[in-house]
Write a protein that holds these residues in place. Structure first.
Motif, PDB file in Angstrom:
ATOM      1  N   GLU A 380       0.844  -1.190   0.000  1.00  0.00           N
ATOM      2  CA  GLU A 380       0.000   0.000   0.000  1.00  0.00           C
ATOM      3  C   GLU A 380       0.885   1.249   0.000  1.00  0.00           C
ATOM      4  OE1 GLU A 380      -2.538  -0.227   3.335  1.00  0.00           O
ATOM      5  OE2 GLU A 380      -3.636  -2.001   2.621  1.00  0.00           O
ATOM      6  N   SER A 381       0.467   2.255  -0.746  1.00  0.00           N
ATOM      7  CA  SER A 381       1.300   3.432  -0.944  1.00  0.00           C
ATOM      8  C   SER A 381       0.492   4.696  -0.725  1.00  0.00           C
ATOM      9  CB  SER A 381       1.905   3.449  -2.353  1.00  0.00           C
ATOM     10  OG  SER A 381       2.592   2.236  -2.619  1.00  0.00           O
ATOM     11  N   VAL A 382       1.191   5.741  -0.360  1.00  0.00           N
ATOM     12  CA  VAL A 382       0.594   7.061  -0.220  1.00  0.00           C
ATOM     13  C   VAL A 382       1.578   8.091  -0.740  1.00  0.00           C
ATOM     14  CG1 VAL A 382       1.436   7.324   2.150  1.00  0.00           C
ATOM     15  CG2 VAL A 382      -0.521   8.665   1.378  1.00  0.00           C
ATOM     16  N   LEU A 383       1.071   9.097  -1.430  1.00  0.00           N
ATOM     17  CA  LEU A 383       1.887  10.138  -2.022  1.00  0.00           C
ATOM     18  C   LEU A 383       2.165  11.208  -0.976  1.00  0.00           C
ATOM     19  CD1 LEU A 383       2.941  10.273  -4.931  1.00  0.00           C
ATOM     20  CD2 LEU A 383       1.161  11.949  -5.415  1.00  0.00           C
ATOM     21  N   GLU A 384       3.428  11.579  -0.832  1.00  0.00           N
ATOM     22  CA  GLU A 384       3.832  12.594   0.128  1.00  0.00           C
ATOM     23  C   GLU A 384       4.615  13.692  -0.574  1.00  0.00           C
ATOM     24  OE1 GLU A 384       6.210  10.634   2.983  1.00  0.00           O
ATOM     25  OE2 GLU A 384       4.529   9.636   4.011  1.00  0.00           O
ATOM     26  N   GLY A 385       4.616  14.856   0.034  1.00  0.00           N
ATOM     27  CA  GLY A 385       5.463  15.924  -0.438  1.00  0.00           C
ATOM     28  C   GLY A 385       6.889  15.703   0.019  1.00  0.00           C
ATOM     29  N   VAL A 386       7.834  16.090  -0.824  1.00  0.00           N
ATOM     30  CA  VAL A 386       9.234  15.953  -0.419  1.00  0.00           C
ATOM     31  C   VAL A 386       9.499  16.821   0.810  1.00  0.00           C
ATOM     32  CG1 VAL A 386      11.626  16.287  -1.159  1.00  0.00           C
ATOM     33  CG2 VAL A 386       9.927  15.436  -2.768  1.00  0.00           C
ATOM     34  N   ILE A 387       8.835  17.965   0.853  1.00  0.00           N
ATOM     35  CA  ILE A 387       8.924  18.858   2.011  1.00  0.00           C
ATOM     36  C   ILE A 387       7.529  18.995   2.585  1.00  0.00           C
ATOM     37  CG2 ILE A 387       9.507  21.165   2.823  1.00  0.00           C
ATOM     38  CD1 ILE A 387      11.410  21.406   0.468  1.00  0.00           C
ATOM     39  N   GLN A 388       7.397  18.825   3.878  1.00  0.00           N
ATOM     40  CA  GLN A 388       6.127  19.003   4.567  1.00  0.00           C
ATOM     41  C   GLN A 388       6.357  19.843   5.809  1.00  0.00           C
ATOM     42  OE1 GLN A 388       3.820  14.812   3.392  1.00  0.00           O
ATOM     43  NE2 GLN A 388       3.810  15.587   5.471  1.00  0.00           N
ATOM     44  N   ARG A 389       5.518  20.832   5.979  1.00  0.00           N
ATOM     45  CA  ARG A 389       5.602  21.705   7.133  1.00  0.00           C
ATOM     46  C   ARG A 389       4.307  21.592   7.931  1.00  0.00           C
ATOM     47  NH1 ARG A 389       9.569  25.666   6.526  1.00  0.00           N
ATOM     48  NH2 ARG A 389      11.323  24.671   5.447  1.00  0.00           N
ATOM     49  N   ALA A 390       4.444  21.679   9.243  1.00  0.00           N
ATOM     50  CA  ALA A 390       3.289  21.597  10.135  1.00  0.00           C
ATOM     51  C   ALA A 390       3.154  22.895  10.916  1.00  0.00           C
ATOM     52  CB  ALA A 390       3.432  20.420  11.101  1.00  0.00           C
ATOM     53  N   THR A 391       1.934  23.308  11.134  1.00  0.00           N
ATOM     54  CA  THR A 391       1.646  24.447  11.999  1.00  0.00           C
ATOM     55  C   THR A 391       0.915  23.930  13.226  1.00  0.00           C
ATOM     56  OG1 THR A 391      -0.469  24.887  10.898  1.00  0.00           O
ATOM     57  CG2 THR A 391       1.471  26.012  10.040  1.00  0.00           C
ATOM     58  N   VAL A 392       1.312  24.427  14.390  1.00  0.00           N
ATOM     59  CA  VAL A 392       0.749  23.963  15.650  1.00  0.00           C
ATOM     60  C   VAL A 392       0.178  25.135  16.416  1.00  0.00           C
ATOM     61  CG1 VAL A 392       2.322  22.005  15.788  1.00  0.00           C
ATOM     62  CG2 VAL A 392       2.972  24.157  16.827  1.00  0.00           C
ATOM     63  N   ALA A 393      -0.642  24.833  17.402  1.00  0.00           N
ATOM     64  CA  ALA A 393      -1.256  25.874  18.224  1.00  0.00           C
ATOM     65  C   ALA A 393      -0.187  26.527  19.093  1.00  0.00           C
ATOM     66  CB  ALA A 393      -2.353  25.279  19.091  1.00  0.00           C
ATOM     67  N   PRO A 394      -0.052  27.860  19.057  1.00  0.00           N
ATOM     68  CA  PRO A 394       1.004  28.523  19.834  1.00  0.00           C
ATOM     69  C   PRO A 394       0.712  28.552  21.323  1.00  0.00           C
ATOM     70  CG  PRO A 394      -0.349  30.151  18.714  1.00  0.00           C
ATOM     71  CD  PRO A 394      -0.813  28.817  18.226  1.00  0.00           C
ATOM     72  N   PHE A 395      -0.546  28.489  21.714  1.00  0.00           N
ATOM     73  CA  PHE A 395      -0.911  28.507  23.126  1.00  0.00           C
ATOM     74  C   PHE A 395      -2.328  27.974  23.258  1.00  0.00           C
ATOM     75  CE2 PHE A 395      -1.451  32.749  21.291  1.00  0.00           C
ATOM     76  CZ  PHE A 395      -2.814  32.947  21.433  1.00  0.00           C
ATOM     77  N   ASP A 396      -2.735  27.691  24.500  1.00  0.00           N
ATOM     78  CA  ASP A 396      -4.102  27.232  24.759  1.00  0.00           C
ATOM     79  C   ASP A 396      -5.085  28.352  24.433  1.00  0.00           C
ATOM     80  OD1 ASP A 396      -2.886  25.004  25.662  1.00  0.00           O
ATOM     81  OD2 ASP A 396      -3.256  25.359  27.792  1.00  0.00           O
ATOM     82  N   GLY A 397      -6.157  28.004  23.786  1.00  0.00           N
ATOM     83  CA  GLY A 397      -7.152  29.018  23.448  1.00  0.00           C
ATOM     84  C   GLY A 397      -8.340  28.421  22.730  1.00  0.00           C
ATOM     85  N   PHE A 398      -9.116  29.328  22.100  1.00  0.00           N
ATOM     86  CA  PHE A 398     -10.307  28.935  21.369  1.00  0.00           C
ATOM     87  C   PHE A 398     -10.199  29.440  19.937  1.00  0.00           C
ATOM     88  CE2 PHE A 398     -11.456  29.070  25.791  1.00  0.00           C
ATOM     89  CZ  PHE A 398     -12.263  27.974  25.968  1.00  0.00           C
ATOM     90  N   ILE A 399     -10.733  28.645  19.003  1.00  0.00           N
ATOM     91  CA  ILE A 399     -10.655  29.004  17.586  1.00  0.00           C
ATOM     92  C   ILE A 399     -11.666  30.110  17.304  1.00  0.00           C
ATOM     93  CG2 ILE A 399     -10.938  28.153  15.245  1.00  0.00           C
ATOM     94  CD1 ILE A 399     -10.163  25.393  16.262  1.00  0.00           C
ATOM     95  N   SER A 400     -11.165  31.197  16.736  1.00  0.00           N
ATOM     96  CA  SER A 400     -12.038  32.323  16.396  1.00  0.00           C
ATOM     97  C   SER A 400     -12.440  32.307  14.931  1.00  0.00           C
ATOM     98  CB  SER A 400     -11.348  33.650  16.725  1.00  0.00           C
ATOM     99  OG  SER A 400     -12.134  34.750  16.330  1.00  0.00           O
ATOM    100  N   ALA A 401     -11.518  31.938  14.048  1.00  0.00           N
ATOM    101  CA  ALA A 401     -11.819  31.910  12.616  1.00  0.00           C
ATOM    102  C   ALA A 401     -10.857  30.954  11.938  1.00  0.00           C
ATOM    103  CB  ALA A 401     -11.724  33.309  11.997  1.00  0.00           C
ATOM    104  N   ALA A 402     -11.323  30.298  10.868  1.00  0.00           N
ATOM    105  CA  ALA A 402     -10.495  29.390  10.072  1.00  0.00           C
ATOM    106  C   ALA A 402     -10.806  29.659   8.608  1.00  0.00           C
ATOM    107  CB  ALA A 402     -10.764  27.934  10.429  1.00  0.00           C
ATOM    108  N   SER A 403      -9.801  30.112   7.875  1.00  0.00           N
ATOM    109  CA  SER A 403     -10.032  30.556   6.504  1.00  0.00           C
ATOM    110  C   SER A 403      -9.670  29.509   5.462  1.00  0.00           C
ATOM    111  CB  SER A 403      -9.239  31.837   6.231  1.00  0.00           C
ATOM    112  OG  SER A 403      -7.862  31.636   6.523  1.00  0.00           O
ATOM    113  N   VAL A 404      -8.976  28.433   5.828  1.00  0.00           N
ATOM    114  CA  VAL A 404      -8.584  27.413   4.853  1.00  0.00           C
ATOM    115  C   VAL A 404      -8.891  26.047   5.434  1.00  0.00           C
ATOM    116  CG1 VAL A 404      -6.760  28.868   3.891  1.00  0.00           C
ATOM    117  CG2 VAL A 404      -6.216  27.240   5.712  1.00  0.00           C
ATOM    118  N   ARG A 405      -8.874  25.066   4.555  1.00  0.00           N
ATOM    119  CA  ARG A 405      -9.016  23.678   4.968  1.00  0.00           C
ATOM    120  C   ARG A 405      -8.264  22.799   3.997  1.00  0.00           C
ATOM    121  NH1 ARG A 405     -15.461  22.586   3.831  1.00  0.00           N
ATOM    122  NH2 ARG A 405     -15.526  23.345   1.670  1.00  0.00           N
ATOM    123  N   ALA A 406      -8.240  21.475   4.284  1.00  0.00           N
ATOM    124  CA  ALA A 406      -7.458  20.543   3.482  1.00  0.00           C
ATOM    125  C   ALA A 406      -7.863  20.632   2.009  1.00  0.00           C
ATOM    126  CB  ALA A 406      -7.642  19.122   3.991  1.00  0.00           C
TER     127      ALA A 406
END
Length: 619
Positions: A380-406
């Motif tokens: 079984e195979s899955v396509l990956e990017g040669v470079i992948q970057r992750a963004t994480v939550a900088p601190f505890d809080g609540f989501i106010s707005a989300a402008s993009v998705r997968a």
């Protein structure tokens, strides 16, 4: 003094005597518990409300006594939960529960009764006065008075264990009747007769599952019975009804919540003339293998003890009957008969079709043994990017707005998600106000030539400025931005606006739109055939009409357990790509190894499995 006040002590004395009389009850009855709780509250004094909670069979705690009579006890939820989690006495004030800035004079106390490491009961009281001395005195009295409950809990547990031990002896005596023979019908008949004699039952029947269909195996007092008769069909229907419900059934059914389907048991009683019946499941490896149905006459109704005995007996005898059933399948000669019939078809004068099929199979085996083909390893195979970057939550809080998705394309620095920063803004305003106040105080100290005050104000001002800088930094990080240009391959918070997140939680994964690699999951038994530089073909589920050439570039030495099997990660480069590729696309890859005999290719897995099995069995 009025005449009514002269007679006030008598009811109190009478009521107290009644409480002490109920307290002398020998068991954990509601009257005893109410009396115990009332006397406890009178002994402690200054108690607003109180409750006694005990553990239910499902593990939750429920109130079985309250003081005064119908008092609401919902305010004990927090302190009871804390006592359950810690296993120790706990205290909370209404301020701790509600978060109010006003301090209430009331204190909530919860004290657990722990027996053999498990919390069996909890006493919760609302003390109307606050103070260490009053709380400590109340906790001591709770500890002393719980000793009476502890003794009764131990006695009830001892009585329960004694009852279970006696029931187990009765069940073992019945099991012994079935162990006298290895034949399933004889063992089932002996067990039916023993149960009928033990419970004074009208009839006891045992049925066993054969595949998905239940068949009556034995009936007490009857060496043989006519299959297909109305009584036999009614018995089998009642057993199947219990198996489908997944639990024991009793008629008449006791009062219990939920819908109980017992139509087949009603039909059985009407057909046989029995007044009551019990059906319990025979279990082996947590699966039903059959059922036992016991019918009673009018003068012998069903009881909880009879049901408990039958369930214990079924748990003991179910595996033994299942083993005998499997033995019967072999002893009856089905496998030898099949082999004999097969040889007769191959060597006899008739059965031309069988001989033709056997000849074709022989030709196919010879062709596979002599021919060669391409040996390939599938993964079984899955396509990956040669470079992948992750963004994480900088601190505890609540989501106010989300402008993009997968699936969305993003550019460097683009806003991805905003955290609610209202609390931070208020905190910034607070620190700004503190800074202004300290600056004013510093100027006054300098004007008054007070060096000590000036130094103190200067240090405090530096602390406030540091806190303000920290708040400003967190405000700047409240907006999560894209670290690179690419495609969002994971992360969708558009439907989670207002939900909380914790610091470090993964928010989005972003990979460049170009530059891909393939991650293959190769089974442990196949990894030895894979080497760097081997080529292969990849078919993606989203592009099945476009085969992609790949070449193995890396083999990791770390295994990962997936679906109960160890798999190794193998990375491969794409030799011929297309603009339609997207990170996260899945597919099947086949790595070409070399030319091998076809028979070896088709039987490799079976031969390796047999080799390992024989190696494990040999001393």
């Amino acid at each position: 003094m009025s005449s009514s006040s002269l007679h006030d002590p008598e009811p109190a004395i009478s009521e107290s005597a009644d409480l002490w009389a109920r307290l002398a009850a020998p068991d954990l009855e509601p009257g005893f518990l109410d009396a115990w709780l009332t006397l406890l509250c009178e002994e402690i004094g200054q108690v607003g409300t109180a409750a006694l909670l005990t553990r239910r069979p499902d593990g939750a705690f429920a109130a079985i006594a309250a003081w005064p009579g119908r008092a609401r006890i919902g305010h004990f939820h927090f302190v009871v939960d804390l006592a359950v989690r810690t296993g120790e006495g706990q205290t909370l004030t209404p301020k701790d529960v509600s978060g109010s800035s006003q301090l209430s004079p009331r204190v909530h106390i919860a004290y657990p009764l722990v027996i053999s490491g498990e919390t069996e009961a909890i006493v919760a009281i609302e003390l109307l006065q606050r103070g260490d001395a009053a709380v400590q005195q109340a906790m001591r009295r709770l500890h002393w008075q719980l000793g009476r409950l502890e003794g009764l809990f131990w006695r009830r547990r001892a009585e329960s264990e004694a009852t279970r031990a006696a029931r187990a002896l009765r069940a073992l005596a019945l099991v012994a009747a079935a162990d006298e023979t290895d034949r399933l019908p004889a063992a089932a008949l002996a067990l039916c007769n023993a149960i009928a004699a033990e419970l004074t039952a009208r009839r006891v029947s045992i049925g066993m599952l054969r595949g998905r269909r239940l068949s009556l195996t034995a009936m007490s007092g009857a060496a043989t019975f006519k299959r297909g008769s109305r009584l036999v069909r009614a018995l089998e229907a009642a057993m199947e009804e219990a198996i489908e419900s997944g639990a024991s059934l009793r008629l008449p059914a006791p009062d219990r919540p939920g819908l109980v389907v017992d139509a087949a048991h009603h039909a059985l009683c009407e057909e046989s003339g029995s007044s009551s019946a019990i059906t319990v499941l025979l279990l082996a490896d947590s699966c039903a293998v059959g059922a036992v149905t016991v019918e009673f006459d009018t003068n012998t109704p069903t009881s909880d003890e009879a049901l408990a005995l039958l369930e214990m007996l079924a748990a003991l005898v179910g595996p033994a009957l299942a083993v005998r059933q499997r033995g019967e399948l072999l002893v009856t000669g089905r496998l030898p008969r099949l082999l004999a019939d097969g040889m007769k078809r191959l060597t006899g004068r008739r059965f031309l079709a069988t001989k033709l099929v056997a000849a074709l199979v022989l030709v196919a085996v010879v062709a596979l043994a002599l021919g060669e083909g391409q040996f390939r390893i599938t993964g079984e195979s899955v396509l990956e990017g040669v470079i992948q970057r992750a963004t994480v939550a900088p601190f505890d809080g609540f989501i106010s707005a989300a402008s993009v998705r997968a699936g969305d394309n993003v550019t460097f620095g683009q806003d991805l998600l905003r955290l609610d920063d209202r609390d931070l803004r208020l905190e910034r305003a607070k620190w700004q106000s503190d800074r202004q106040k300290l600056e004013q105080q510093l100027r006054e100290a300098v004007a008054n030539r007070d060096r000590t005050a000036s130094a103190v104000r200067q240090a405090e001002l530096q602390t406030v400025e540091a806190e303000l800088a920290l708040v400003e930094e967190r405000l700047a990080r409240a907006m999560v931005r894209a670290p690179i240009d690419g495609v969002v391959i994971a992360g969708d918070f558009s439907h989670r606006i207002g939900s909380p997140i914790r610091q470090g939680d993964l928010l989005f994964e972003i990979a460049p739109a170009t530059g891909h690699r393939v991650s293959l999951q190769i089974a442990e038994q196949d990894i030895g055939h894979v080497a760097v530089g081997q080529s292969g073909i990849l078919l993606l589920k989203g592009l099945p009409e476009q085969p992609l050439g790949i070449r193995v570039s890396r083999i990791t030495a770390v295994s990962e357990a997936r679906e109960g099997r160890n798999r190794f990660r193998v990375e491969a480069a794409i030799e011929s790509g297309t603009s339609q590729l997207r990170p996260g696309m899945e597919g099947i890859a086949k790595i070409e190894i070399d030319q091998r005999p076809l028979l070896w290719i088709w039987t490799r897995s079976l031969v390796e499995w047999l080799r390992l099995g024989l190696w494990q069995l040999t001393p």
